[in-house]
Scaffold this motif. Structure first.
Motif, PDB file in Angstrom:
ATOM      1  N   THR A 106       0.862  -1.187   0.000  1.00 17.71           N
ATOM      2  CA  THR A 106       0.000   0.000   0.000  1.00 17.71           C
ATOM      3  C   THR A 106       0.898   1.237   0.000  1.00 17.71           C
ATOM      4  O   THR A 106       2.084   1.156   0.334  1.00 17.71           O
ATOM      5  CB  THR A 106      -0.891   0.036   1.257  1.00 17.71           C
ATOM      6  N   GLU A 107       0.309   2.365  -0.337  1.00 21.15           N
ATOM      7  CA  GLU A 107       1.084   3.617  -0.351  1.00 21.15           C
ATOM      8  C   GLU A 107       1.629   3.917   1.048  1.00 21.15           C
ATOM      9  O   GLU A 107       2.776   4.340   1.201  1.00 21.15           O
ATOM     10  CB  GLU A 107       0.180   4.759  -0.837  1.00 21.15           C
ATOM     11  N   GLU A 108       0.821   3.656   2.066  1.00 22.42           N
ATOM     12  CA  GLU A 108       1.237   3.897   3.445  1.00 22.42           C
ATOM     13  C   GLU A 108       2.432   3.023   3.821  1.00 22.42           C
ATOM     14  O   GLU A 108       3.405   3.502   4.416  1.00 22.42           O
ATOM     15  CB  GLU A 108       0.053   3.596   4.374  1.00 22.42           C
ATOM     16  N   ARG A 109       2.366   1.735   3.438  1.00 27.29           N
ATOM     17  CA  ARG A 109       3.465   0.797   3.742  1.00 27.29           C
ATOM     18  C   ARG A 109       4.738   1.192   2.992  1.00 27.29           C
ATOM     19  O   ARG A 109       5.840   1.100   3.525  1.00 27.29           O
ATOM     20  CB  ARG A 109       3.035  -0.634   3.387  1.00 27.29           C
ATOM     21  N   ARG A 110       4.583   1.658   1.760  1.00 25.51           N
ATOM     22  CA  ARG A 110       5.752   2.117   0.986  1.00 25.51           C
ATOM     23  C   ARG A 110       6.439   3.278   1.695  1.00 25.51           C
ATOM     24  O   ARG A 110       7.662   3.327   1.784  1.00 25.51           O
ATOM     25  CB  ARG A 110       5.334   2.548  -0.418  1.00 25.51           C
ATOM     26  N   LYS A 111       5.627   4.214   2.204  1.00 20.46           N
ATOM     27  CA  LYS A 111       6.204   5.363   2.914  1.00 20.46           C
ATOM     28  C   LYS A 111       6.920   4.922   4.189  1.00 20.46           C
ATOM     29  O   LYS A 111       7.981   5.449   4.526  1.00 20.46           O
ATOM     30  CB  LYS A 111       5.116   6.390   3.224  1.00 20.46           C
ATOM     31  N   GLU A 112       6.347   3.934   4.899  1.00 31.21           N
ATOM     32  CA  GLU A 112       6.991   3.395   6.096  1.00 31.21           C
ATOM     33  C   GLU A 112       8.335   2.763   5.737  1.00 31.21           C
ATOM     34  O   GLU A 112       9.322   2.952   6.451  1.00 31.21           O
ATOM     35  CB  GLU A 112       6.111   2.315   6.745  1.00 31.21           C
ATOM     36  N   LYS A 115      10.938   5.373   5.066  1.00 28.98           N
ATOM     37  CA  LYS A 115      11.438   5.918   6.336  1.00 28.98           C
ATOM     38  C   LYS A 115      12.438   4.963   6.976  1.00 28.98           C
ATOM     39  O   LYS A 115      13.481   5.378   7.490  1.00 28.98           O
ATOM     40  CB  LYS A 115      10.283   6.154   7.316  1.00 28.98           C
TER      41      LYS A 115
END
Length: 185
Positions: A106-112, A115
């Motif tokens: 997911t986009e959220e997991r990619r951002k995590e 980081k």
């Protein structure tokens, strides 16, 4: 002596970059890779071993990892270890084979993950700076003890800075590539 210190610094900084590469290899991107599960620790008859030590690992499809333990009695332990790892996947048992299907990120997991990659890169940069700091102290000590001119020490410090910059740039390049890899759908 100065040459030895600079060689030591180069070798240690290179090792810090190698550690970062290994860490990045275990960081999940959109594709399946055996590296994702190889080093997961499994309880194996009272001792702790990695999956790669007790099973055959393959990638039959771009989003699937297949693990086939050589000892069928350890299958539940491998399954549990994968479930408890930070991969965020649910292994599926098929007899004595374990399949790990990697869902699209997911986009959220990619951002995590970006980081997390940034934190790993920063740890490598810190290690490189610490090595530089230690060698600088050694050079200052040599200067106090005598035997080396101020110019020799200055040249050595300049060379040390060049080595530091080289490896810091390599860390930055690795991070940039890893971020692109993670963010590519």
């Amino acid at each position: 002596m100065i040459g030895e210190l600079l060689k030591d610094a180069d070798k240690r900084m290179k090792k810090a970059v190698e550690v970062l590469k290994a860490d990045f290899a275990g960081l999940r991107t959109g594709r399946a890779s055996t590296v994702l599960v190889e080093d997961i620790k499994v309880d194996y008859y009272g001792s702790t071993m990695t999956i790669k030590q007790i099973a055959q690992i393959s990638v039959p499809e771009a989003n699937q990892i297949v693990i086939q333990p050589w000892d069928a009695s350890v299958v539940p332990n491998v399954e549990k270890a994968i479930r408890e790892s930070d991969l965020g996947v649910q292994p599926q048992r098929d007899g004595n084979i374990i399949r790990v299907i990697l869902p699209p990120l997911t986009e959220e997991r990619r951002k995590e993950l970006v980081k997390k990659a940034g934190k790993m890169a920063e740890q490598a940069r810190i290690a490189i700076r610490n090595i530089r700091h230690e060698i600088m102290k050694e050079l200052d000590k040599l200067k106090k003890e005598g035997g080396y001119s101020e110019d020799d020490i200055k040249r050595a410090k300049d060379e040390l800075q060049k080595i530091t910059d080289k490896y810091t740039k390599e860390v930055d390049n690795l991070l940039q590539k890893k971020e692109e890899e993670i963010l590519t759908i």
